[in-house]
Design an enzyme around this catalytic site. Structure first.
Site, PDB file in Angstrom:
ATOM      1  N   CYS B 132       0.839  -1.207   0.000  1.00 28.44           N
ATOM      2  CA  CYS B 132       0.000   0.000   0.000  1.00 28.44           C
ATOM      3  C   CYS B 132       0.871   1.253   0.000  1.00 28.44           C
ATOM      4  O   CYS B 132       1.456   1.615   1.030  1.00 28.44           O
ATOM      5  CB  CYS B 132      -0.915  -0.017   1.226  1.00 28.44           C
ATOM      6  SG  CYS B 132      -1.912   1.469   1.399  1.00 28.44           S
ATOM      7  N   CYS B 135      -0.367   4.176   2.227  1.00 30.26           N
ATOM      8  CA  CYS B 135      -0.156   3.920   3.669  1.00 30.26           C
ATOM      9  C   CYS B 135       1.289   4.185   4.063  1.00 30.26           C
ATOM     10  O   CYS B 135       1.562   4.787   5.090  1.00 30.26           O
ATOM     11  CB  CYS B 135      -0.460   2.462   4.029  1.00 30.26           C
ATOM     12  SG  CYS B 135      -2.108   1.907   3.621  1.00 30.26           S
ATOM     13  N   ASP B 136       2.212   3.681   3.249  1.00 32.29           N
ATOM     14  CA  ASP B 136       3.596   3.559   3.700  1.00 32.29           C
ATOM     15  C   ASP B 136       4.613   4.434   2.964  1.00 32.29           C
ATOM     16  O   ASP B 136       5.782   4.463   3.347  1.00 32.29           O
ATOM     17  CB  ASP B 136       4.038   2.086   3.588  1.00 32.29           C
ATOM     18  CG  ASP B 136       3.132   1.173   4.412  1.00 32.29           C
ATOM     19  OD1 ASP B 136       2.514   1.684   5.359  1.00 32.29           O
ATOM     20  OD2 ASP B 136       3.055  -0.017   4.094  1.00 32.29           O
TER      21      ASP B 136
END
Lengths: 105, 312
Positions: B132, B135-136
């Protein structure tokens, strides 16, 4: 839920006594935000046994990396400053987080 | 209560089904596992959904879909369905928290990202390995990142990651990309993006964080170890090599092909009253636009099915 940052991470987590939960999250992490209300619910139930904290990694990226966190979501359990358990990424679901917390109650 | 329609999954297919079902005044329940949105909730930019112009993000699109479905009266609930009994006239869905009954069921469970399947991948997820980018991505500011895959998702997410990373290398097992031409053009122009062709990752290593990976050239069989830059200490591997359908619940119950649910043009599965919609069914194009179309058809057909099989 105690909001963590660069200044208080050490005091609230690493040098704290007892069991501390750290919810690592970021505003752009949708799975993290989806988990958050469930974590709050669990805090209401178990907040007397575990200290619930959260760290927005965009405000303290280096602190997170220092804890070997380079991907979200991460719900980690610390005991007397040591990370002893946790759930990461896809594995962090409402069910697994509940089970994780119940292990330490 | 017995719902007219219970929808499992709240990505674009499930939300569109919910919108159409509720608008037809059927009692409608959407069951979502974690968050609404499915894969699209973690997609930075949705540029190919008609009408979603000017940098519409996945989360923004999803929240509008949710609002619209709820506006027509669809109910949403968070639960994980653990088993189903769908052969009878009234379908029973057993969740972690509750049991649900329905006259018809729409299976919109979608798909989950495929993993590389190499040693070290699981242990280093969240420690350098990610599925993701939204997200990261922020963790990899000024670091080096590798993106595995050659489709739309891989190339688009690689471009997103250039906002953070010092350098992004796309690792692809073929010698050309499969992504749409317009996306490819942008990627080739991006100075931060490099390519490793005919290559697959065969091993990931690291003590705490990802430090080393082994890349194999599929043409020559030659294996090369890539180490993290000494000053960085680590790097990122983002995996976008396709998806696996999330159909475990229905294995052995409805007809499937390679794990995907077989349905006709009307989204009907092999069981009467059970419909499939979205990425989890056999189809040629898995996109938001086809998922929402599936959802609309499934809901309309569920209404028809109820009219024909249940008396007032």
């Amino acid at each position: 839920m105690i909001e963590l940052n660069k200044e208080n991470f050490e005091e609230e987590v690493l040098t704290a006594e007892g069991t501390v939960l750290v919810d690592f999250w970021s505003p752009s992490c949708e799975p993290c935000k989806a988990l958050m209300p469930h974590v709050h619910e669990l805090e209401e139930k178990h907040g007397d046994k575990i200290k619930f904290t959260s760290l927005d990694i965009t405000k303290a990226r280096r602190v997170a990396i220092g804890q070997k966190v380079m991907g979200l979501p991460v719900i980690a359990i610390y005991q007397n400053g040591e990370r002893v358990d946790g759930v990461v990424g896809d594995e962090a679901t409402t069910k697994s987080v509940k089970e994780l917390i119940e292990k330490f109650c | 209560m017995i719902y007219d329609v219970v929808i499992i999954g709240s990505g674009p297919a499930g939300l569109s089904a919910g919108l159409y079902a509720a608008r037809a005044r059927m009692s409608t329940l959407i069951i979502e596992k974690e968050a609404a949105g499915g894969q699209i909730a973690t997609t930075d930019e949705v540029a190919n959904y008609p009408g979603s112009v000017e940098n519409v993000t996945g989360p923004a699109l999803v929240s509008r879909m949710v609002e619209q479905a709820e506006g027509f009266g669809a109910k949403r609930i968070t639960d994980t369905i653990e088993s189903v009994d769908v052969t009878g006239k009234v379908k029973i869905l057993k969740g972690e928290n509750e049991e649900y009954q329905a006259k018809s069921v729409i299976v919109a469970t979608g798909a989950v990202p495929k993993h590389i399947g190499c040693p070290g991948e699981k242990e280093l997820t969240g420690r350098g390995v990610s599925y993701c980018a939204t997200c990261d991505g922020a963790f990899f500011e000024e670091l080096e990142v590798f993106v595995v895959g050659g489709g739309d998702s891989a190339v688009e997410e690689a471009m997103y990651l250039t906002k953070f990373a010092r350098k992004v290398t796309i690792v692809h097992r073929r010698d050309e990309l499969r992504a749409a031409k317009s996306i490819q053009e942008k990627a080739f122009k991006n100075e931060k993006i490099d390519f490793l062709w005919n290559s697959v990752i065969t091993d990931l290593k690291g003590d705490g964080l990802l430090e080393t990976m082994t890349v194999k050239n599929v043409k020559t069989g030659e294996e090369t170890e890539i180490h993290a830059d000494e000053d960085d200490g680590t790097f990122g591997v983002f995996v976008f090599i396709g998806y696996d359908p999330a159909n475990k619940l229905f294995e052995g119950l409805v007809e499937m092909e390679n794990g995907y649910i077989v349905s006709d043009d009307n989204m009907k599965t092999s069981i009467p009253g059970v419909f499939a919609a979205g990425d989890n069914r056999v189809k040629s194009l898995r996109q938001v636009v086809t998922a929402t179309a599936d959802g609309a058809i499934a809901a309309t057909q569920a209404e028809k099915y109820i009219e024909e099989n249940f008396e007032e």
